[in-house]
Design a protein around this motif. Structure first.
Motif, PDB file in Angstrom:
ATOM      1  N   GLU A   8       0.822  -1.414  -0.016  1.00  0.00           N
ATOM      2  CA  GLU A   8       0.068  -0.058  -0.087  1.00  0.00           C
ATOM      3  C   GLU A   8       0.796   1.269   0.053  1.00  0.00           C
ATOM      4  OE1 GLU A   8      -3.776  -1.079   2.654  1.00  0.00           O
ATOM      5  OE2 GLU A   8      -1.862  -1.395   3.702  1.00  0.00           O
ATOM      6  N   VAL A   9       0.342   2.433  -0.280  1.00  0.00           N
ATOM      7  CA  VAL A   9       0.904   3.809  -0.523  1.00  0.00           C
ATOM      8  C   VAL A   9       0.115   4.480   0.268  1.00  0.00           C
ATOM      9  CG1 VAL A   9       1.590   5.654  -1.882  1.00  0.00           C
ATOM     10  CG2 VAL A   9       2.041   3.523  -2.645  1.00  0.00           C
ATOM     11  N   CYS A  10       0.898   5.201   1.425  1.00  0.00           N
ATOM     12  CA  CYS A  10       0.292   6.085   2.155  1.00  0.00           C
ATOM     13  C   CYS A  10       0.866   7.481   1.773  1.00  0.00           C
ATOM     14  CB  CYS A  10       0.452   5.963   3.770  1.00  0.00           C
ATOM     15  SG  CYS A  10      -0.268   7.162   4.656  1.00  0.00           S
ATOM     16  N   LEU A  11      -0.003   8.135   1.155  1.00  0.00           N
ATOM     17  CA  LEU A  11       0.466   9.548   0.321  1.00  0.00           C
ATOM     18  C   LEU A  11       0.884  10.563   1.251  1.00  0.00           C
ATOM     19  CD1 LEU A  11      -2.104   9.422  -2.326  1.00  0.00           C
ATOM     20  CD2 LEU A  11       0.187   8.841  -2.739  1.00  0.00           C
ATOM     21  N   THR A  12       0.367  10.507   2.458  1.00  0.00           N
ATOM     22  CA  THR A  12       0.873  11.477   3.522  1.00  0.00           C
ATOM     23  C   THR A  12       0.853  11.079   4.963  1.00  0.00           C
ATOM     24  OG1 THR A  12       0.238  13.454   4.565  1.00  0.00           O
ATOM     25  CG2 THR A  12      -1.568  12.566   3.093  1.00  0.00           C
ATOM     26  N   PRO A  13       1.740  11.549   5.726  1.00  0.00           N
ATOM     27  CA  PRO A  13       1.578  11.038   7.220  1.00  0.00           C
ATOM     28  C   PRO A  13       0.204  11.344   7.765  1.00  0.00           C
ATOM     29  CG  PRO A  13       3.641  12.078   6.927  1.00  0.00           C
ATOM     30  CD  PRO A  13       3.040  12.310   5.564  1.00  0.00           C
ATOM     31  N   ALA A  14      -0.370  12.303   7.193  1.00  0.00           N
ATOM     32  CA  ALA A  14      -1.743  12.853   7.802  1.00  0.00           C
ATOM     33  C   ALA A  14      -2.650  11.522   7.708  1.00  0.00           C
ATOM     34  CB  ALA A  14      -2.282  13.962   7.235  1.00  0.00           C
ATOM     35  N   LEU A  15      -2.361  10.646   6.757  1.00  0.00           N
ATOM     36  CA  LEU A  15      -3.540   9.348   6.492  1.00  0.00           C
ATOM     37  C   LEU A  15      -2.869   8.099   7.239  1.00  0.00           C
ATOM     38  CD1 LEU A  15      -3.859   9.884   2.860  1.00  0.00           C
ATOM     39  CD2 LEU A  15      -5.593  10.379   4.615  1.00  0.00           C
ATOM     40  N   LEU A  16      -1.594   8.174   8.019  1.00  0.00           N
ATOM     41  CA  LEU A  16      -0.986   7.225   8.270  1.00  0.00           C
ATOM     42  C   LEU A  16      -2.126   6.262   9.461  1.00  0.00           C
ATOM     43  CD1 LEU A  16       1.362   5.318   8.535  1.00  0.00           C
ATOM     44  CD2 LEU A  16       2.133   6.513  10.378  1.00  0.00           C
ATOM     45  N   ASN A  17      -2.887   7.262  10.194  1.00  0.00           N
ATOM     46  CA  ASN A  17      -3.703   6.410  10.932  1.00  0.00           C
ATOM     47  C   ASN A  17      -4.863   5.493  10.573  1.00  0.00           C
ATOM     48  OD1 ASN A  17      -5.051   8.806  10.326  1.00  0.00           O
ATOM     49  ND2 ASN A  17      -6.650   8.480  11.436  1.00  0.00           N
ATOM     50  N   ILE A  25       6.165  -3.884   6.928  1.00  0.00           N
ATOM     51  CA  ILE A  25       7.585  -3.208   6.760  1.00  0.00           C
ATOM     52  C   ILE A  25       7.073  -1.801   6.508  1.00  0.00           C
ATOM     53  CG2 ILE A  25       9.759  -2.964   5.967  1.00  0.00           C
ATOM     54  CD1 ILE A  25       9.490  -5.916   5.512  1.00  0.00           C
ATOM     55  N   VAL A  26       7.239  -0.642   7.092  1.00  0.00           N
ATOM     56  CA  VAL A  26       6.983   0.698   6.686  1.00  0.00           C
ATOM     57  C   VAL A  26       8.192   1.152   6.088  1.00  0.00           C
ATOM     58  CG1 VAL A  26       6.250   3.165   7.319  1.00  0.00           C
ATOM     59  CG2 VAL A  26       5.237   0.935   8.204  1.00  0.00           C
ATOM     60  N   VAL A  27       8.263   1.529   4.663  1.00  0.00           N
ATOM     61  CA  VAL A  27       9.274   2.420   4.113  1.00  0.00           C
ATOM     62  C   VAL A  27       9.051   3.908   4.243  1.00  0.00           C
ATOM     63  CG1 VAL A  27      10.503   2.528   1.940  1.00  0.00           C
ATOM     64  CG2 VAL A  27       9.642   0.364   2.583  1.00  0.00           C
ATOM     65  N   VAL A  28       9.883   4.615   4.880  1.00  0.00           N
ATOM     66  CA  VAL A  28       9.735   5.930   4.994  1.00  0.00           C
ATOM     67  C   VAL A  28      10.632   6.768   3.588  1.00  0.00           C
ATOM     68  CG1 VAL A  28       9.941   8.042   6.221  1.00  0.00           C
ATOM     69  CG2 VAL A  28       9.387   5.970   7.428  1.00  0.00           C
ATOM     70  N   ILE A  29       9.668   7.503   3.245  1.00  0.00           N
ATOM     71  CA  ILE A  29      10.469   8.192   1.829  1.00  0.00           C
ATOM     72  C   ILE A  29      10.085   9.709   1.890  1.00  0.00           C
ATOM     73  CG2 ILE A  29       9.711   8.220  -0.552  1.00  0.00           C
ATOM     74  CD1 ILE A  29       8.065   5.706  -0.333  1.00  0.00           C
ATOM     75  N   MET A 112       6.491   8.696  13.541  1.00  0.00           N
ATOM     76  CA  MET A 112       5.161   8.224  13.452  1.00  0.00           C
ATOM     77  C   MET A 112       4.986   6.745  13.186  1.00  0.00           C
ATOM     78  SD  MET A 112       3.081  11.489  11.774  1.00  0.00           S
ATOM     79  CE  MET A 112       1.468  10.727  11.442  1.00  0.00           C
ATOM     80  N   ALA A 113       5.924   6.437  12.156  1.00  0.00           N
ATOM     81  CA  ALA A 113       5.692   5.080  11.702  1.00  0.00           C
ATOM     82  C   ALA A 113       6.259   3.921  12.712  1.00  0.00           C
ATOM     83  CB  ALA A 113       6.824   4.726  10.536  1.00  0.00           C
ATOM     84  N   ARG A 114       7.093   4.352  13.565  1.00  0.00           N
ATOM     85  CA  ARG A 114       7.648   3.263  14.529  1.00  0.00           C
ATOM     86  C   ARG A 114       6.777   2.830  15.616  1.00  0.00           C
ATOM     87  NH1 ARG A 114      12.255   6.477  18.193  1.00  0.00           N
ATOM     88  NH2 ARG A 114      10.762   7.754  19.319  1.00  0.00           N
ATOM     89  N   LYS A 140       6.203 -10.226   4.787  1.00  0.00           N
ATOM     90  CA  LYS A 140       5.530  -9.045   5.453  1.00  0.00           C
ATOM     91  C   LYS A 140       4.570  -8.240   4.534  1.00  0.00           C
ATOM     92  CE  LYS A 140       6.642 -10.117   9.648  1.00  0.00           C
ATOM     93  NZ  LYS A 140       5.623 -10.561  10.877  1.00  0.00           N
ATOM     94  N   ASN A 141       3.559  -7.556   4.917  1.00  0.00           N
ATOM     95  CA  ASN A 141       3.105  -6.639   4.072  1.00  0.00           C
ATOM     96  C   ASN A 141       4.062  -5.340   3.986  1.00  0.00           C
ATOM     97  OD1 ASN A 141       0.749  -8.163   3.754  1.00  0.00           O
ATOM     98  ND2 ASN A 141       0.041  -7.184   5.753  1.00  0.00           N
ATOM     99  N   VAL A 142       3.814  -4.499   3.014  1.00  0.00           N
ATOM    100  CA  VAL A 142       4.585  -3.426   2.735  1.00  0.00           C
ATOM    101  C   VAL A 142       3.435  -1.993   2.872  1.00  0.00           C
ATOM    102  CG1 VAL A 142       6.250  -2.016   1.412  1.00  0.00           C
ATOM    103  CG2 VAL A 142       6.494  -4.389   1.683  1.00  0.00           C
ATOM    104  N   LEU A 143       4.010  -1.190   3.660  1.00  0.00           N
ATOM    105  CA  LEU A 143       3.405   0.268   3.433  1.00  0.00           C
ATOM    106  C   LEU A 143       4.454   1.151   3.012  1.00  0.00           C
ATOM    107  CD1 LEU A 143       0.942   2.191   3.837  1.00  0.00           C
ATOM    108  CD2 LEU A 143       1.725   2.457   5.971  1.00  0.00           C
ATOM    109  N   LEU A 144       4.307   1.863   2.067  1.00  0.00           N
ATOM    110  CA  LEU A 144       5.271   3.034   1.484  1.00  0.00           C
ATOM    111  C   LEU A 144       4.566   4.273   2.038  1.00  0.00           C
ATOM    112  CD1 LEU A 144       5.512   1.681  -2.172  1.00  0.00           C
ATOM    113  CD2 LEU A 144       6.941   1.122  -0.216  1.00  0.00           C
ATOM    114  N   LEU A 145       5.458   4.862   2.890  1.00  0.00           N
ATOM    115  CA  LEU A 145       4.959   6.039   3.508  1.00  0.00           C
ATOM    116  C   LEU A 145       5.785   7.281   3.089  1.00  0.00           C
ATOM    117  CD1 LEU A 145       3.386   7.670   5.853  1.00  0.00           C
ATOM    118  CD2 LEU A 145       5.238   6.991   7.448  1.00  0.00           C
TER     119      LEU A 145
END
Length: 240
Positions: A8-17, A25-29, A112-114, A140-145
């Motif tokens: 999945e792609v989280c387009l902004t940290p405001a949507l992380l919740n 595994i969260v990949v911070v970009i 926020m991710a951790r 694991k699943n992957v979230l691209l943050l």
């Protein structure tokens, strides 16, 4: 290995919740420039990088032998060793050293991710291939943050997320609509990332700071093999 892995792609940290990252595994970009500089610095032998949320937090590490790096709105905060330009993270400056770093967007996203993620790693065009090869074989699943810009969507982080989606498409089962959008944008831009990013608001902000060479540097693909991973409060090189 599970056959139902999602990306999945989280387009902004405001949507992380909105995302469950407990098995992800969260990949911070933060392509321009925090995660690019982190990857480059650790690839060049920095022992560790400690991301902190606020400029004031860096002060707690003063006079303890650390390099202090602080950036706000694209500029080095007065009184600190450097900001988040990749050219500050050469082996001559950082090899064997620990850096305490705070940036406008990237370090906030890491904090926020951790809080809930199974694991947090750092992505950039510089380590794109190494990152994707590793993600392919994780169970694991992957979230691209995307760190974005002050909680808003930005183009360059989404481009990178699209590059990862494009590379991993055959290895994951489930994709969200943000993945589709990110990949489509990347496919439009991939042959000339810099020209495409002239459209972006952050590119214009950085142009006013006269750091075009930083932008070009951060858009290089696969010049680093290191994958930084967040262990506790500290980013170190992921061990194979």
């Amino acid at each position: 290995m599970p056959d139902q892995k999602s990306i999945e792609v989280c387009l902004t940290p405001a949507l992380l919740n909105l995302y469950d990252t407990s098995n992800s595994i969260v990949v911070v970009i933060d392509i321009l420039r925090a995660t690019s500089s982190i990857v480059y610095g650790i690839d060049n032998g920095a022992e560790a990088i400690i991301p902190v949320a606020h400029v004031e937090d860096c002060i707690n590490y003063a006079d303890k032998g650390f390099l202090l790096a602080a950036e706000r709105n694209g500029e080095v905060v007065e009184g600190y060793d450097f900001g988040n330009s990749p050219f500050s993270y050469t082996s001559e400056r950082v090899k064997g050293r620990t850096i305490v770093l705070t940036t406008t967007n990237g370090t906030k996203a890491m904090h926020m991710a951790r809080e809930e993620a199974y694991q947090v790693v750092i992505g950039s065009f510089l380590n794109l291939n190494a990152l994707c090869k590793w993600l392919k074989v994780q169970e694991k699943n992957v979230l691209l943050l995307c760190a974005g810009w002050k909680d808003k969507f930005n183009l360059e982080d989404t481009l990178f997320a699209g590059a990862v989606v494009n590379e991993l498409r055959k290895d994951f089962t489930h994709f969200d609509d943000s993945c589709v959008v990110a990949e489509d944008i990347y496919l439009l831009a991939k042959d000339d990332l810099r020209t495409y990013l002239h459209k972006s608001s952050h590119s214009h902000r950085l142009a006013q700071l006269n750091i075009e060479e930083d932008v070009k540097f951060c858009l290089q693909r696969n010049i680093c093999e290191t994958i930084p991973v967040l262990i506790g409060d500290t980013l170190i090189a992921l061990k194979a």
